[in-house]
Design an enzyme around this catalytic site. Sequence first.
Site, PDB file in Angstrom:
ATOM      1  N   PRO A   1       0.716  -1.267  -0.032  1.00 53.18           N
ATOM      2  CA  PRO A   1      -0.082  -0.046   0.117  1.00 53.18           C
ATOM      3  C   PRO A   1       0.798   1.255  -0.029  1.00 53.18           C
ATOM      4  O   PRO A   1       0.768   2.037   0.958  1.00 53.18           O
ATOM      5  CB  PRO A   1      -0.854  -0.160   1.223  1.00 53.18           C
ATOM      6  N   CYS A   2       1.357   1.725  -1.072  1.00 57.22           N
ATOM      7  CA  CYS A   2       1.981   3.046  -1.141  1.00 57.22           C
ATOM      8  C   CYS A   2       1.338   3.882  -1.477  1.00 57.22           C
ATOM      9  O   CYS A   2       1.557   4.999  -1.134  1.00 57.22           O
ATOM     10  CB  CYS A   2       3.109   2.596  -2.259  1.00 57.22           C
ATOM     11  N   HIS A   3      -0.138   3.689  -1.676  1.00 57.91           N
ATOM     12  CA  HIS A   3      -0.955   4.850  -1.771  1.00 57.91           C
ATOM     13  C   HIS A   3      -1.264   5.367  -0.552  1.00 57.91           C
ATOM     14  O   HIS A   3      -1.984   6.359  -0.297  1.00 57.91           O
ATOM     15  CB  HIS A   3      -2.419   4.163  -2.427  1.00 57.91           C
TER      16      HIS A   3
END
Length: 172
Positions: free
Chosen positions: A135-137
């Site tokens: 989850p780099c978002h």
Amino acid sequence: MQILPESPLVAAPIETRFGVFIARFSEIGLAQLSFPHESQPIATCSIVSPQIRSWCNQTEEALQNALQNGSAQGFPPFDLRRGTEFQQRVWRALQTIKAGETMTYSGLAAAIYQPTAVRAVGSACGANPIPVLIPCHRVLAANRKIGGFSGGLQWKELLLEIEGQDGFVRLI
DNA sequence: CAGGATCTACTTG
DNA sequence: CAAGTAGATCCTG
């Protein structure tokens, strides 16, 4: 610092309500996940090991859930050997951010004990080979702005919205 | 060596 | 407030 055997990857299309993603597997796990692209490439190989078939199903299941309600689980093993040691530390830290939660680039830098490497952390996020699942978002800028996203800001916004995080301010 | 998915502090309308 | 600037920082190819 590269530690790359450079083995060929097996690609598999995964259909979702937002388009066809493409997952690529190595002999030790999921190595890459890409957002739907205009071009519909992929020479699908139907003869793959049951091991990979199994990882593929897990990936599909996890991705579907992630895009449905943000609750993904049952991940296949990840092959992150492509990344440098620094990048791998960042990606590992990313995986500790739970759905519905959010983090900042500086917070992430602090989390890996390199509080001044803020900018480098941003680059590492951009190099994340398995977006959505890693989850780099969920990483926003310190001023509550959305920051960037290599796959296109629309995706970052969409993913955050799915997870109920829509209070951020759009940057541009 | 230049260039990023940054940050903080500060100055201006 | 919003917007713009400068300098600090550090991994990458």
